[in-house]
Design an enzyme around this catalytic site. Structure first.
Site, PDB file in Angstrom:
ATOM      1  CD  GLU A 563      -3.035  -0.507   2.018  1.00  0.00           C
ATOM      2  OE1 GLU A 563      -2.622  -0.041   2.993  1.00  0.00           O
ATOM      3  OE2 GLU A 563      -3.700  -1.720   2.578  1.00  0.00           O
ATOM      4  CD  GLU A 667      -3.997  -5.806   3.313  1.00  0.00           C
ATOM      5  OE1 GLU A 667      -5.495  -4.987   3.719  1.00  0.00           O
ATOM      6  OE2 GLU A 667      -3.103  -5.749   3.883  1.00  0.00           O
TER       7      GLU A 667
END
Length: 802
Positions: A563, A667
């Site tokens: 991320e 995720e």
């Protein structure tokens, strides 16, 4: 009162007596209560009350027989009346009103009696207080007199007082003299003084002895008692003396006896109090020291038993070179040695230690019947990945393990791993985190993941597993050996590993799971370029280490960086850095699939970028709860979006003409609200309830964002409730929402659920969700499909405000 004698047995009476009897009979019987007090007329309603109240003699006798020396109760009187009725008597009726009046009067009398008792006790207390006051005043007066008398003594009198003590000592010595010595002393005394002088001295001694005796007899306990601090027991002794006479003067103890008694009593009291305090303070101090002074631990660590470390039995601390003793290479400093090779070695690969690894391994294990064993190739792109993260283990995340953070107040500012270790200090943080590493994920964790039907596991870790830099508070390198042990546990269960660098130097996104919440210091700010190079250097070490043959079949997915927040960074800088990272990793012979994050730019914006490496995969993380437009969707609309919206996105991204190409979801969760504690950072509220105050106007959400627009009110209590309290409709929706996402993400390369285990957040834990019946028992066994007609969950009674 004696019972009346029957008339036929009475002795004859004179005329005046008979007249008096008639008059008494004419007066009649008056109704009374159980104490004999008169009551009002109790004739039945409607009866003629103008007639005489005088009963017949027979009635009088019947009434009289009802009396006794001990008054009957109302119930007793009523029972007697019933008996008389059976016998033909017609005594008074004891109706309900009569009984009620009797009871009220008796209650009133009882209250009066209690008031009288209270008044007596009050007077006794006042008398006791007065006695105590006299006791204290008497003590003060006598103490003042004694002190004043001492001040008024002349020097001669003080000398006499001292000499009197000397005389007593001499008396003690005289009692031990022999007869010859006493005779010699008498002879010298008679030679020294004339008979008249001797008589005068004897008279003076008698007078002084008499004065001392009088002083002892007159000694009042209250004086020295008050000066030295008397207690209730001593006051009772004072009262005993007072009763014996003398207005408080004591003939119970002499002054010396009193002093000895008080001294012993003080010693016993002091010793008793000391022992009591120690008995209370020591256990409390131990508990508080563990709770407050000791480092916080995750709940898994608190509940876990201390490792046995039996594999250290065969070696000696002297086998560890002195230079390595006390370092991360010394197994005697390890909290947990289970399944580690504790034979010392200084060998490294890529500068990273191999200490703890066994020299052999087995890749013939198959996770389940739907996937190949590790030694065979996994058909990525055509065979979907079905994996799960072990988040919150080697990289702390507050909502996964809130027990690390709930110990602190807002004033402490403990909001991430950086501030936690800064607060604790390196030694305590090391103890706390290694205990957590050992307990939160164990061998059984990977066995359970395999049993649930997974074939991959994503292991997040942070850069301090490899190294730390000046000023870092992080615990260096200890998580490294737990990462290696975790990979071996995955291998033993046929699970392939996605290696995920979750936190980079400087923080690549400024979120707490990168290690440090706040400013992004990676590719940004004063040390941005330095931290970018540091991350490349770390990849140089990691790629060298995991290019070893032992990891070829198990570490099959290699994450470049989790991320990176590209919406807050320069896009070209991130792309250039990613290109360099790919070159470093490939140069060191990593043949695994490489994964890079979409940076929150949106899947449709990656077409034409970084498409040169055929084994490079775009990683997207999909959550409806962090998007204010998606979180406001009704339950049926959320389910429809998961089935159709995410499916469409995945298909577009998979096509290189419209997107990047190979795409997977690294995720996702089944949470439909952002109500979970700490999900939006420590101490920050939720979008759902409209109290997410980040301190930044651009990121705060202060208006409720649930589908009802706060009417009815958006609330988190039901979403955060124990899953046993979920309604059937809510359980059904959660299950279908999870299956819908699996179907959508399997249109690409597959998915990794976030996460396997949490301390309390059920909607974020596959383990807890599976136990609650809101997730499949096997990842491929599903009782719902997006091809099914979707239910209207509003009509099923599922509220939209939670």
């Amino acid at each position: 009162m004696a019972r009346d004698t029957p008339s036929h047995d009475r002795p004859p009476r004179d005329a005046p007596s008979r007249d008096r009897d008639r008059q008494r009979r004419r007066r009649g019987h008056k109704a009374t209560d159980s104490t004999g007090a008169l009551l009002r007329n109790t004739a039945a309603p409607g009866a003629d009350t103008s007639a005489s109240e005088s009963p017949s003699p027979r009635k009088q006798r019947a009434s009289t027989r009802a009396s006794s020396s001990n008054p009957l109760s109302v119930e007793g009187l009523a029972a007697l009346d019933k008996h008389n009725h059976k016998k033909g008597y017609k005594g008074y009726e004891y109706d309900e009103n009569y009984i009620k009046e009797v009871r009220e009067k008796e209650a009133r009398l009882e209250r009066e009696r209690m008031r009288e008792e209270r008044e007596v006790k009050r007077k006794e207390r006042e008398a006791e207080r007065e006695r105590r006051r006299v006791f204290e005043v008497d003590g003060r007066i006598r103490g003042d007199k004694r002190r004043e008398k001492r001040r008024d003594l002349t020097d001669d009198e003080r000398g006499d007082k001292r000499r009197s003590h000397t005389d007593d000592e001499r008396g003690d010595r005289r009692r031990h003299l022999t007869e010859e010595e006493r005779e010699e002393r008498r002879r010298r005394y008679e030679e020294r003084y004339t008979p008249s002088e001797r008589a005068e001295r004897k008279a003076k001694r008698k007078e002084k002895d008499g004065q001392r005796t009088d002083q002892k007899k007159r000694r009042v306990i209250s004086g020295p008692l008050l000066e030295e601090g008397g207690n209730d027991e001593e006051y009772e002794e004072y009262k005993v003396a007072e009763k014996r006479g003398g207005g408080g003067s004591s003939d119970v103890y002499t002054e010396e006896e009193w002093a000895r008694k008080k001294k012993r009593k003080k010693i016993f009291i002091i010793v008793g109090i000391s022992l009591l305090l120690l008995a209370i303070i020591i256990p409390v101090a131990v508990v508080l020291s563990k709770k407050k002074s000791g480092p916080p631990e995750s709940k898994a660590a608190e509940n876990a038993s201390t490792p046995g470390n039996k594999n250290l039995n065969g070696i000696s601390e002297s086998d560890i070179p002195k230079a390595a003793q006390g370092t991360v290479l010394d197994p005697f400093t390890w909290y947990d040695t289970l399944d580690f090779n504790v034979t010392y070695t200084a060998a490294t690969v890529g500068g990273l230690s191999v200490m703890g690894l066994n020299s052999t391994w087995d890749d013939s294990v198959q996770a389940n019947e739907n996937v190949p064993k590790l030694s065979d190739e996994f058909a990525y792109g055509s065979m979907p990945i079905r994996g799960v993260n072990v988040g919150g283990w080697l990289s702390l995340e507050p909502f996964i393990t809130p027990s690390f953070f709930e110990h602190y107040s807002t004033h402490d500012g403990v909001i991430d791993e950086y501030t936690l270790c800064s607060k604790l200090g390196l030694a305590k943080c090391t103890t706390s985190l290694e205990t957590h590493y050992s307990a939160f994920v164990q061998r059984e964790t990977f066995e359970d993941i395999r049993a649930a039907g997974f074939d991959h596991v994503r292991i997040p870790f942070s850069y301090w597993a490899v190294t730390t830099y000046e000023g870092d508070p992080y615990v260096p390198k200890i998580s490294w050996r737990y990462l290696l042990r975790g990979i071996e546990y995955a291998r033993q269960n046929g699970l392939r590993v996605n290696l995920d660098l979750h936190g980079a130097p400087g923080s690549q996104n400024g979120w707490n799971h990168s290690g440090r919440q706040g400013v992004i210091g990676w590719l940004n700010g004063t040390n941005g370029a330095l931290n970018a190079q540091r991350t490349l250097d770390i990849h140089g070490q990691l790629s060298t280490f995991f290019a070893q043959p032992r990891y070829k079949n198990v570490v099959t997915v290699y994450g470049i960086l989790n991320e990176p927040r590209m919406v807050a960074l320069n896009t070209n800088d991130v792309l250039n850095w990613t290109t360099k990272a790919i070159e470093v990793i490939r140069k060191n012979n990593i043949t695994a699939i490489l994964v890079f994050g979409d940076g929150f730019m949106g899947l449709d914006n990656w077409q034409g970028k970084l498409q040169d490496d055929p084994k490079l995969v775009l990683d997207v993380h999909q959550y409806v709860i962090f998007n204010t437009d998606q979180i406001k969707l009704k339950h049926t609309d959320k389910l429809n979006f998961a089935c159709k919206g995410w499916t469409a996105q995945t298909l577009r991204s998979q096509d290189k003409t419209t997107g990047f190409g190979p795409t997977m979801c690294g995720e996702w969760s089944q949470a439909d609200t952002d109500c979970t504690e700490y999900i939006n950072d420590v101490g920050v509220g939720s979008r759902w309830e409209g109290n997410m105050n980040t301190g930044n106007a651009s990121t705060s959400v202060l208006d409720p964002t649930c589908p009802t627009n706060n009417s009815p009110q958006c609330e988190c209590a039901d979403a955060n409730a124990d899953p046993s309290n979920y309604s059937d409709a809510y359980k059904k929706w959660l299950y279908q929402f999870s299956v819908a996402q699996m179907e959508s993400f399997e249109k690409g390369w597959g998915w990794f659920y976030w996460t396997w285990e949490t301390e309390a957040a059920t909607q974020w834990s596959w383990k807890l969700g599976m136990a609650a019946g809101i997730l499949p028992q096997k990842v491929w066994e599903r009782s719902f499909s997006c091809n099914d007609t979707l239910d209207d969950f509003g009509k099923l009674g599922l509220p939209e405000n939670y």
